[in-house]
Design a protein around this motif. Sequence first.
Motif, PDB file in Angstrom:
ATOM      1  N   ARG A   1      91.469  67.101  83.664  1.00  0.00           N
ATOM      2  CA  ARG A   1      90.118  66.593  84.367  1.00  0.00           C
ATOM      3  C   ARG A   1      90.380  65.809  85.517  1.00  0.00           C
ATOM      4  O   ARG A   1      89.421  65.474  86.047  1.00  0.00           O
ATOM      5  CB  ARG A   1      89.171  65.927  83.348  1.00  0.00           C
ATOM      6  N   THR A   2      91.559  65.496  85.628  1.00  0.00           N
ATOM      7  CA  THR A   2      91.846  64.234  86.804  1.00  0.00           C
ATOM      8  C   THR A   2      92.550  64.963  87.822  1.00  0.00           C
ATOM      9  O   THR A   2      93.515  66.000  87.819  1.00  0.00           O
ATOM     10  CB  THR A   2      92.561  63.245  86.334  1.00  0.00           C
ATOM     11  N   ARG A   3      92.491  64.471  89.138  1.00  0.00           N
ATOM     12  CA  ARG A   3      93.443  64.580  90.174  1.00  0.00           C
ATOM     13  C   ARG A   3      94.736  64.533  90.014  1.00  0.00           C
ATOM     14  O   ARG A   3      95.365  65.470  90.365  1.00  0.00           O
ATOM     15  CB  ARG A   3      92.749  63.807  91.209  1.00  0.00           C
TER      16      ARG A   3
ATOM     17  N   LEU B   1      95.632  67.503  88.040  1.00  0.00           N
ATOM     18  CA  LEU B   1      95.860  68.928  88.595  1.00  0.00           C
ATOM     19  C   LEU B   1      97.091  68.810  89.419  1.00  0.00           C
ATOM     20  O   LEU B   1      97.937  69.712  89.417  1.00  0.00           O
ATOM     21  CB  LEU B   1      94.848  68.989  89.531  1.00  0.00           C
ATOM     22  N   ARG B   2      97.519  67.630  90.213  1.00  0.00           N
ATOM     23  CA  ARG B   2      98.656  67.606  90.936  1.00  0.00           C
ATOM     24  C   ARG B   2     100.021  67.841  89.911  1.00  0.00           C
ATOM     25  O   ARG B   2     101.001  68.361  90.335  1.00  0.00           O
ATOM     26  CB  ARG B   2      98.961  66.297  91.873  1.00  0.00           C
TER      27      ARG B   2
ATOM     28  N   ARG C   1     100.124  69.145  87.064  1.00  0.00           N
ATOM     29  CA  ARG C   1     100.293  70.525  86.659  1.00  0.00           C
ATOM     30  C   ARG C   1     101.141  71.380  87.917  1.00  0.00           C
ATOM     31  O   ARG C   1     101.925  72.086  87.644  1.00  0.00           O
ATOM     32  CB  ARG C   1      99.392  71.240  86.216  1.00  0.00           C
TER      33      ARG C   1
ATOM     34  N   PHE D   1      97.120  78.579  88.226  1.00  0.00           N
ATOM     35  CA  PHE D   1      95.648  78.142  88.813  1.00  0.00           C
ATOM     36  C   PHE D   1      94.676  78.917  89.004  1.00  0.00           C
ATOM     37  O   PHE D   1      94.862  80.030  89.420  1.00  0.00           O
ATOM     38  CB  PHE D   1      96.003  76.992  89.802  1.00  0.00           C
TER      39      PHE D   1
ATOM     40  N   GLU E   1      90.987  75.664  91.826  1.00  0.00           N
ATOM     41  CA  GLU E   1      92.085  74.426  91.739  1.00  0.00           C
ATOM     42  C   GLU E   1      93.032  74.668  92.866  1.00  0.00           C
ATOM     43  O   GLU E   1      93.509  73.623  93.333  1.00  0.00           O
ATOM     44  CB  GLU E   1      92.668  74.717  90.201  1.00  0.00           C
TER      45      GLU E   1
ATOM     46  N   LEU F   1      93.662  71.530  95.663  1.00  0.00           N
ATOM     47  CA  LEU F   1      95.054  70.686  95.284  1.00  0.00           C
ATOM     48  C   LEU F   1      95.356  69.997  96.886  1.00  0.00           C
ATOM     49  O   LEU F   1      95.521  70.623  97.848  1.00  0.00           O
ATOM     50  CB  LEU F   1      96.171  71.688  95.065  1.00  0.00           C
TER      51      LEU F   1
ATOM     52  N   GLU G   1      91.392  66.787  96.630  1.00  0.00           N
ATOM     53  CA  GLU G   1      90.346  66.946  95.406  1.00  0.00           C
ATOM     54  C   GLU G   1      89.276  66.059  95.654  1.00  0.00           C
ATOM     55  O   GLU G   1      88.237  66.278  94.875  1.00  0.00           O
ATOM     56  CB  GLU G   1      91.173  66.362  94.229  1.00  0.00           C
TER      57      GLU G   1
ATOM     58  N   GLY H   1      88.438  62.929  95.237  1.00  0.00           N
ATOM     59  CA  GLY H   1      88.349  61.570  94.284  1.00  0.00           C
ATOM     60  C   GLY H   1      89.138  61.893  92.945  1.00  0.00           C
ATOM     61  O   GLY H   1      89.977  62.855  92.906  1.00  0.00           O
ATOM     62  N   ALA H   2      89.315  60.696  92.296  1.00  0.00           N
ATOM     63  CA  ALA H   2      90.131  60.780  91.065  1.00  0.00           C
ATOM     64  C   ALA H   2      89.997  61.763  90.126  1.00  0.00           C
ATOM     65  O   ALA H   2      90.601  62.248  89.313  1.00  0.00           O
ATOM     66  CB  ALA H   2      90.202  59.335  90.464  1.00  0.00           C
ATOM     67  N   LEU H   3      88.572  62.020  90.010  1.00  0.00           N
ATOM     68  CA  LEU H   3      88.088  63.135  88.901  1.00  0.00           C
ATOM     69  C   LEU H   3      87.958  64.413  89.482  1.00  0.00           C
ATOM     70  O   LEU H   3      87.449  64.537  90.746  1.00  0.00           O
ATOM     71  CB  LEU H   3      86.922  62.715  88.181  1.00  0.00           C
ATOM     72  N   LEU H   4      88.328  65.445  88.700  1.00  0.00           N
ATOM     73  CA  LEU H   4      88.116  66.786  89.419  1.00  0.00           C
ATOM     74  C   LEU H   4      86.624  67.333  89.430  1.00  0.00           C
ATOM     75  O   LEU H   4      86.487  68.210  90.619  1.00  0.00           O
ATOM     76  CB  LEU H   4      89.151  67.886  88.536  1.00  0.00           C
ATOM     77  N   ALA H   5      85.955  67.044  88.552  1.00  0.00           N
ATOM     78  CA  ALA H   5      84.539  67.584  88.468  1.00  0.00           C
ATOM     79  C   ALA H   5      83.663  67.806  89.785  1.00  0.00           C
ATOM     80  O   ALA H   5      83.512  68.848  90.224  1.00  0.00           O
ATOM     81  CB  ALA H   5      83.524  66.987  87.325  1.00  0.00           C
TER      82      ALA H   5
END
Lengths: 306, 511
Positions: A160-162, A165-166, A168, B99, B103, B107, B110, B112-116
């Motif tokens: 769920r976090t940036r 993602l990076r 992975r 991905f 996603e 990459l 993003e 922000g720190a959270l992806l949502a």
Amino acid sequence: MEETLTLVIATLAATLRVATPLVLCAMGGLFSEKSGIIDVGLEGKMLMAAFFAAATASLTGSAWAGVGAAILAAEVLALLHGFACITHRGNQVVSGIAINILAMGLTVVLGAAWFGRGGQTPPLAGTERLNPIFFPVAGDNILVYVALLSVPFAWWVIDRTRFGLRLRAVGEVPLAVDAAGISVSWLRYRAVLLCGLFAGLAGAYLSIAQNAGFSRDMTAGQGFIALAAIIFGRWRPVPAFGACLAFGLLDATAIRLQGVKLPGIGEVPVQLIQALPYLLTLFLLAGFIGRTVAPKAAGVPYEKEH
Amino acid sequence: MQELTADAAIELRGIDKSFGSVHAVRGASLRVERGSITGIVGENGAGKSTLMSILYGLYRADAGEILIEGRPVEMASPRDAIGHGIGMVHQHFMLVDSFTVLENLILGAEGGALLAGGLAAARTELARLAGEYGLAVDPDARVADLSVGEQQRVEILKVLLRGARILILDEPSAVLTPQETDRLLQILRLLRDRGVTVVLITHKLREILAVTDKVIVMRRGEVVAERRTAETDAQDLAELMVGRTVRFDLDKAPAREGETMLAARHLSLVDGRGVRLLDDISLEVRAGEIVGIAGVSGNGQTELLQVLSGIRPPTGGEIEACGRRVDAAHPVDPAEMRDLGVAHVPEDRLRQGLVPAFLASETSILGYQDREPFCHNYLMDGPAVGRYCADLMERFDVRPRAPGLRSSNFSGGNQQKLILAREMARNPKVLLVGQPTRGVDIGAIEFIRRELIKSRDAGCAVLVVSVELEEILSLADRILVMFGGRIVGEVAAGEADERMLGLMMAGARAA
């Protein structure tokens, strides 16, 4: 009936106790492996952490100082691994094995020099240990809860976090990460440091929570079992947690089985029972499950052409 | 001059870059006007991709200056380039297969720190771009499940999402079908009309002529010409790309052709992703002739050699080699091919021709190691191998004459001579040679070519694949041109000239 219930609860508690260091180690290893850095050195990090936790706790009288020292010791080895594998693009397996050997030797030598007890640290008691919080019999010290929380934490971070993602991405296609303007090295260093943090906690658990002091080679291959759990869990936190519990249950049952006569087989030799988790590890690592889900760039140093 | 600089989106001045002893870019200077499509053309190794990688911060130039919208900038990493509004679509896609499209899109950006949040914003933005440019892709599909054309669309979207004003595409059509290519060209025109500056690197002249406003030609690391597309044509560009090179004149008797030793009929090869690498290839090589295959690399020549030498089985059609039939149902392995008398000097010397860590003597018998006198009863006979190697070195003038030296310590030319010696020493009936003189010093080039002609005169059927047109012209008795996995033309050596072949190689003309 009541007896059976007691037995089940006792076995479950034992499972959790045995699985705690595996879970911590596996979550740490997961971060490293997801970033493409294989960590065979989990075992060594945990051992070194266990030693410094017990040594510091015994010298300062504070279990918390022990935990701090454990994390520090594991992080030093993690940085060493990073320096060899990320900065200098060395072979990750060789570096990991070297760290294991280093930890095995150094803990015994330092233990003998500082405490003169054949590599052991003095026995710990009271505030020198992390004691159970709610159920004294179950041994539910703080690190057991940390281990339980580390699983949703790892899942959340990775999914769920940036950063996740990076992480992975860098384990799959580091070139894509580089082309996106993100530093491959810095990402991998952070992953390796996270791994050190968890391995440090696992080591501290062994020597100042589960046991009352450090004894030589006390990790006894649990770092490798954690590695097997990661693979068995296909590099995902929740299944890896399940694998750790399975190993823990096997271990807890093995202890119960000692001296019990099984119908038709007779008394199972203690050595065989103790070997069970290791046999399962070997079985899994020998490729019983497909390797297809491993991060694609795992084990491959990132080299830019210049 | 000042005014010109003002409209330039990109200006490069005196860019120079060497990789070891290879001088890839030599003092290249060029200007790209804002809101235009500029093509950069050149043969393989002309330095186009290297130059663009420098612009994108992947490589650092040894010398020279980069100006973006008139201001000098430092490109230390792709992050700098992205910051200056430059986006690049690489020839090899920079996508994470496992991905989803979304996603991959976020990459590096993003939000922000959270992806949502970033994922939701990207989803909205994607819908807008899909409408505006007709770039529709399923945001939740895994990239691994997309076609190559769709993957490329993801790459372009990635660049647009970051708000790039300058888009560089490196050989974008190399992996596309003609229909996908047309679609791409349409998209590029749309982008230009909306003010995006596009730089298109390619060796396909047809695309250049169809879509660009200006063409820059590179050759051997230098910018050799600049043309308004409206004022040029394929012939002019082909000539500029190939250049006038000196021909090695070899005295060569006319070929005395014998019977057909190697024949391919309707050969095709489709890879796992469904890309057609070889398409209906039919050819014959007769004893006593050299057939040359010309073409820009990446048009199926590598795969053709792999199939003919037994490394890869064809997916359709058949091969007849020295009387043996090979097709998809009856594959053959390279050792069997060698036993039939088909020898192969691979294109990639260091990966397929030899093992760099092996001794020269070991290299000299690689592939023949299980035969007498090198091996009796499973044991290698070191001294016999050494004597054999010394003899080959003498005959093929390999220097230094040191069978005990590691293969990697020989120069490229001497490695090549050793491999050629190994394959030619057994008097094969068919000799397949890929890039006979790539990375070989001038002295060795002539020697190698003479040996190939000697072997032809001795009755061997020789097939030479080379990206050097001049080499094909000086060696071959018959020339086949490959483009897009097909043979697009056949010319007798006497009737061929560089311009005509250059056009065919660029897919602009069929014979």
